[in-house]
Motif scaffolding. Structure first.
Motif, PDB file in Angstrom:
ATOM      1  N   ALA A  71       0.842  -1.195   0.000  1.00 48.65           N
ATOM      2  CA  ALA A  71       0.000   0.000   0.000  1.00 48.65           C
ATOM      3  C   ALA A  71       0.875   1.243   0.000  1.00 48.65           C
ATOM      4  O   ALA A  71       2.040   1.226   0.391  1.00 48.65           O
ATOM      5  N   SER A  72       0.305   2.314  -0.452  1.00 50.00           N
ATOM      6  CA  SER A  72       1.041   3.561  -0.516  1.00 50.00           C
ATOM      7  C   SER A  72       1.505   3.983   0.871  1.00 50.00           C
ATOM      8  O   SER A  72       0.769   3.876   1.852  1.00 50.00           O
ATOM      9  N   ARG A  73       2.715   4.472   0.950  1.00 42.83           N
ATOM     10  CA  ARG A  73       3.252   4.946   2.216  1.00 42.83           C
ATOM     11  C   ARG A  73       2.896   6.401   2.454  1.00 42.83           C
ATOM     12  O   ARG A  73       3.257   6.966   3.476  1.00 42.83           O
ATOM     13  N   TYR A  74       2.185   7.001   1.520  1.00 44.50           N
ATOM     14  CA  TYR A  74       1.765   8.385   1.672  1.00 44.50           C
ATOM     15  C   TYR A  74       0.386   8.411   2.322  1.00 44.50           C
ATOM     16  O   TYR A  74      -0.595   7.958   1.752  1.00 44.50           O
ATOM     17  N   PHE A  75       0.325   8.965   3.515  1.00 43.65           N
ATOM     18  CA  PHE A  75      -0.870   8.887   4.342  1.00 43.65           C
ATOM     19  C   PHE A  75      -2.051   9.636   3.722  1.00 43.65           C
ATOM     20  O   PHE A  75      -1.924  10.770   3.267  1.00 43.65           O
ATOM     21  N   GLY A  76      -3.223   8.978   3.712  1.00 48.31           N
ATOM     22  CA  GLY A  76      -4.477   9.637   3.393  1.00 48.31           C
ATOM     23  C   GLY A  76      -4.984   9.482   1.979  1.00 48.31           C
ATOM     24  O   GLY A  76      -6.191   9.615   1.743  1.00 48.31           O
ATOM     25  N   TYR A  77      -4.128   9.197   1.023  1.00 44.76           N
ATOM     26  CA  TYR A  77      -4.553   9.199  -0.383  1.00 44.76           C
ATOM     27  C   TYR A  77      -5.482   8.036  -0.719  1.00 44.76           C
ATOM     28  O   TYR A  77      -6.310   8.143  -1.621  1.00 44.76           O
ATOM     29  N   ASN A  78      -5.351   6.929   0.008  1.00 44.22           N
ATOM     30  CA  ASN A  78      -6.199   5.771  -0.285  1.00 44.22           C
ATOM     31  C   ASN A  78      -7.657   6.012   0.095  1.00 44.22           C
ATOM     32  O   ASN A  78      -8.545   5.282  -0.348  1.00 44.22           O
ATOM     33  N   TYR A  79      -7.941   7.048   0.891  1.00 46.48           N
ATOM     34  CA  TYR A  79      -9.327   7.356   1.234  1.00 46.48           C
ATOM     35  C   TYR A  79     -10.136   7.734  -0.004  1.00 46.48           C
ATOM     36  O   TYR A  79     -11.355   7.541  -0.040  1.00 46.48           O
ATOM     37  N   PHE A  80      -9.475   8.293  -0.994  1.00 47.00           N
ATOM     38  CA  PHE A  80     -10.169   8.751  -2.202  1.00 47.00           C
ATOM     39  C   PHE A  80     -10.142   7.722  -3.329  1.00 47.00           C
ATOM     40  O   PHE A  80     -10.783   7.926  -4.357  1.00 47.00           O
ATOM     41  N   LYS A  81      -9.408   6.621  -3.152  1.00 45.58           N
ATOM     42  CA  LYS A  81      -9.266   5.624  -4.208  1.00 45.58           C
ATOM     43  C   LYS A  81     -10.292   4.517  -4.026  1.00 45.58           C
ATOM     44  O   LYS A  81      -9.991   3.398  -3.640  1.00 45.58           O
ATOM     45  N   ARG A  82     -11.547   4.832  -4.283  1.00 45.78           N
ATOM     46  CA  ARG A  82     -12.610   3.855  -4.106  1.00 45.78           C
ATOM     47  C   ARG A  82     -13.811   4.268  -4.939  1.00 45.78           C
ATOM     48  O   ARG A  82     -13.927   5.413  -5.366  1.00 45.78           O
ATOM     49  N   ASP A  83     -14.692   3.306  -5.177  1.00 41.53           N
ATOM     50  CA  ASP A  83     -15.923   3.596  -5.900  1.00 41.53           C
ATOM     51  C   ASP A  83     -16.954   4.159  -4.940  1.00 41.53           C
ATOM     52  O   ASP A  83     -16.937   3.878  -3.741  1.00 41.53           O
ATOM     53  N   ILE A  84     -17.857   4.961  -5.480  1.00 38.40           N
ATOM     54  CA  ILE A  84     -18.920   5.543  -4.672  1.00 38.40           C
ATOM     55  C   ILE A  84     -20.223   5.426  -5.435  1.00 38.40           C
ATOM     56  O   ILE A  84     -20.261   5.612  -6.652  1.00 38.40           O
ATOM     57  N   ASN A  85     -21.274   5.062  -4.723  1.00 42.01           N
ATOM     58  CA  ASN A  85     -22.576   4.867  -5.359  1.00 42.01           C
ATOM     59  C   ASN A  85     -23.608   5.793  -4.726  1.00 42.01           C
ATOM     60  O   ASN A  85     -23.666   5.943  -3.513  1.00 42.01           O
ATOM     61  N   PHE A  86     -24.389   6.426  -5.581  1.00 43.68           N
ATOM     62  CA  PHE A  86     -25.527   7.220  -5.131  1.00 43.68           C
ATOM     63  C   PHE A  86     -26.797   6.527  -5.609  1.00 43.68           C
ATOM     64  O   PHE A  86     -26.812   5.877  -6.652  1.00 43.68           O
ATOM     65  N   PHE A  87     -27.873   6.704  -4.862  1.00 42.91           N
ATOM     66  CA  PHE A  87     -29.137   6.084  -5.219  1.00 42.91           C
ATOM     67  C   PHE A  87     -30.211   7.160  -5.346  1.00 42.91           C
ATOM     68  O   PHE A  87     -30.241   8.127  -4.596  1.00 42.91           O
ATOM     69  N   ASP A  88     -31.101   6.958  -6.308  1.00 36.98           N
ATOM     70  CA  ASP A  88     -32.137   7.956  -6.566  1.00 36.98           C
ATOM     71  C   ASP A  88     -33.115   8.102  -5.410  1.00 36.98           C
ATOM     72  O   ASP A  88     -33.788   9.120  -5.280  1.00 36.98           O
ATOM     73  N   ASN A  89     -33.233   7.056  -4.574  1.00 31.63           N
ATOM     74  CA  ASN A  89     -34.229   7.109  -3.513  1.00 31.63           C
ATOM     75  C   ASN A  89     -33.677   7.619  -2.184  1.00 31.63           C
ATOM     76  O   ASN A  89     -34.351   7.526  -1.158  1.00 31.63           O
ATOM     77  N   ILE A  90     -32.464   8.131  -2.155  1.00 31.08           N
ATOM     78  CA  ILE A  90     -31.933   8.656  -0.909  1.00 31.08           C
ATOM     79  C   ILE A  90     -32.621   9.975  -0.592  1.00 31.08           C
ATOM     80  O   ILE A  90     -33.022  10.719  -1.491  1.00 31.08           O
ATOM     81  N   PRO A  91     -32.804  10.292   0.682  1.00 25.24           N
ATOM     82  CA  PRO A  91     -33.472  11.542   1.051  1.00 25.24           C
ATOM     83  C   PRO A  91     -32.695  12.753   0.544  1.00 25.24           C
ATOM     84  O   PRO A  91     -31.461  12.750   0.504  1.00 25.24           O
ATOM     85  N   THR A  92     -33.417  13.783   0.172  1.00 27.49           N
ATOM     86  CA  THR A  92     -32.780  15.011  -0.283  1.00 27.49           C
ATOM     87  C   THR A  92     -32.167  15.727   0.918  1.00 27.49           C
ATOM     88  O   THR A  92     -32.859  15.952   1.921  1.00 27.49           O
ATOM     89  N   PRO A  93     -30.907  16.064   0.875  1.00 35.43           N
ATOM     90  CA  PRO A  93     -30.299  16.807   1.984  1.00 35.43           C
ATOM     91  C   PRO A  93     -31.043  18.115   2.216  1.00 35.43           C
ATOM     92  O   PRO A  93     -31.446  18.790   1.265  1.00 35.43           O
ATOM     93  N   PRO A  94     -31.237  18.491   3.470  1.00 32.49           N
ATOM     94  CA  PRO A  94     -32.006  19.714   3.749  1.00 32.49           C
ATOM     95  C   PRO A  94     -31.366  20.982   3.203  1.00 32.49           C
ATOM     96  O   PRO A  94     -32.061  21.970   2.964  1.00 32.49           O
ATOM     97  N   ASP A  95     -30.061  20.944   2.995  1.00 32.66           N
ATOM     98  CA  ASP A  95     -29.378  22.131   2.489  1.00 32.66           C
ATOM     99  C   ASP A  95     -29.154  22.080   0.975  1.00 32.66           C
ATOM    100  O   ASP A  95     -28.426  22.904   0.429  1.00 32.66           O
ATOM    101  N   PHE A  96     -29.775  21.106   0.310  1.00 31.61           N
ATOM    102  CA  PHE A  96     -29.623  21.015  -1.138  1.00 31.61           C
ATOM    103  C   PHE A  96     -30.269  22.217  -1.810  1.00 31.61           C
ATOM    104  O   PHE A  96     -31.434  22.551  -1.549  1.00 31.61           O
ATOM    105  N   LYS A  97     -29.551  22.888  -2.693  1.00 30.81           N
ATOM    106  CA  LYS A  97     -30.022  24.087  -3.370  1.00 30.81           C
ATOM    107  C   LYS A  97     -30.450  23.755  -4.795  1.00 30.81           C
ATOM    108  O   LYS A  97     -29.722  23.074  -5.533  1.00 30.81           O
ATOM    109  N   LEU A  98     -31.631  24.231  -5.159  1.00 33.02           N
ATOM    110  CA  LEU A  98     -32.142  24.019  -6.511  1.00 33.02           C
ATOM    111  C   LEU A  98     -31.368  24.876  -7.504  1.00 33.02           C
ATOM    112  O   LEU A  98     -30.910  25.979  -7.179  1.00 33.02           O
ATOM    113  N   GLY A  99     -31.246  24.349  -8.718  1.00 34.61           N
ATOM    114  CA  GLY A  99     -30.546  25.075  -9.762  1.00 34.61           C
ATOM    115  C   GLY A  99     -31.060  24.695 -11.135  1.00 34.61           C
ATOM    116  O   GLY A  99     -31.947  23.829 -11.271  1.00 34.61           O
TER     117      GLY A  99
END
Length: 303
Positions: A71-99
């Motif tokens: 693994a990388s010896r540089y601390f912290g970079y592996n936190y961003f090296k991953r897949d992320i999934n969003f789902f359409d049915n998740i609640p809308t954040p209260p601070d979400f701004k329309l655009g």
């Protein structure tokens, strides 16, 4: 020479077995020399065949398991090296701004019953019949409901009738990806399509992460040419303090990752050895929690 003598001896034994001594004595010197040459040629030919047969033997191949890359010896970079999934049915954040491009679902029930899907235009406006254009840009759902309640009460009087009211509810419909620009030490610089619920952390994940030359402690969010905020992710990595999810990413924002200005390597009796980023006014004790450090002075060195 010894090999030739042995060969001649063998030949003589064969000849003796097949012919008599009198027949051998009848051979001339020229005939004996010819026999000698043939025997030497056959010996060389046999040696060549032996060498050829040896040369075509395949080399030995050793097959073994290879250890996985460290693994990388540089601390912290592996936190961003991953897949992320969003789902359409998740609640809308209260601070979400329309655009622009966002779809809203307007529901009315009571004295009046209706349900309409409306899309904000490029200026963040919707058009409602008999009312006209209504500006909902940069408003969260709660604020947008208040604006619509006020505007639509001009044609639906029961919206403000306490005895027989018409109820109004606003929901978020289909989501539109937003365009976010990335500059500096990012894996995929330039414009990227980002989920509209993203904060700066999840936006960087969707852009492929930060290069090891990039800073994790001075990431800038730029909006309309101004630095909105500068983020230090080390507080999240080490203590779980989240100071970034309260600021939503908007369409057209710029995320800039500068180059690391100072970095140290920590070795020895420590849980997480490796390279860590330091601000110019920080010492090692400012960076690493006390529970991690059982260090001697000679176990640290600066790049």
């Amino acid at each position: 020479m010894n090999r030739w003598l042995i060969t001649v001896s063998v030949l003589l034994n064969i000849l003796v077995a097949q012919v008599s001594m009198s027949d051998i004595n009848k051979l001339s010197n020229a005939q004996l020399d010819l026999i000698k040459q043939e025997l030497q040629g056959e010996s060389v030919s046999q040696n060549d065949n032996i060498n050829k047969s040896i040369s075509v033997i395949p080399e030995t191949v050793t097959i073994g398991s290879t250890s996985p890359s460290s693994a990388s010896r540089y601390f912290g970079y592996n936190y961003f090296k991953r897949d992320i999934n969003f789902f359409d049915n998740i609640p809308t954040p209260p601070d979400f701004k329309l655009g622009p491009g966002d779809e809203i679902i307007l529901s009315l029930w009571g004295e009046t019953n209706s349900r309409e899907n409306l899309i904000l235009n490029k200026e963040g406006l919707i058009y409602y019949e008999n009312v006209g254009f209504i500006n909902l840009s940069n408003k969260n759902l709660k604020d947008a409901e208040s604006v619509l309640l006020e505007q639509l009460s001009r044609i639906y009087s029961t919206l403000k009738d306490k005895d027989n009211p018409t109820q109004l509810m606003l929901e978020l419909g289909k989501l539109k990806s937003i365009n976010v620009y990335f500059s500096g030490q990012i894996e995929n610089p330039g414009i990227n399509l980002i989920h509209p619920f993203s904060d700066i952390f999840s936006a960087i994940v969707q852009a492929g992460g930060i290069k090891e030359e990039g800073s994790l402690r001075q990431v800038q969010l730029i909006r309309n040419g101004n630095i909105v905020s500068t983020f230090d992710f080390y507080s999240f990595f080490t203590d779980g303090k989240n100071n970034f999810s309260s600021i939503r990413i908007l369409d057209g924002d710029v995320i800039h990752v500068p180059i690391v200005s100072r970095r140290v390597e920590i070795k020895g009796a420590i849980n997480n050895p490796g390279f860590f980023e330091l601000f110019d006014d920080e010492s090692l004790t400012d960076l690493i929690p006390v529970s991690y450090t059982h260090l001697r002075a000679h176990e640290t060195r600066e790049d």
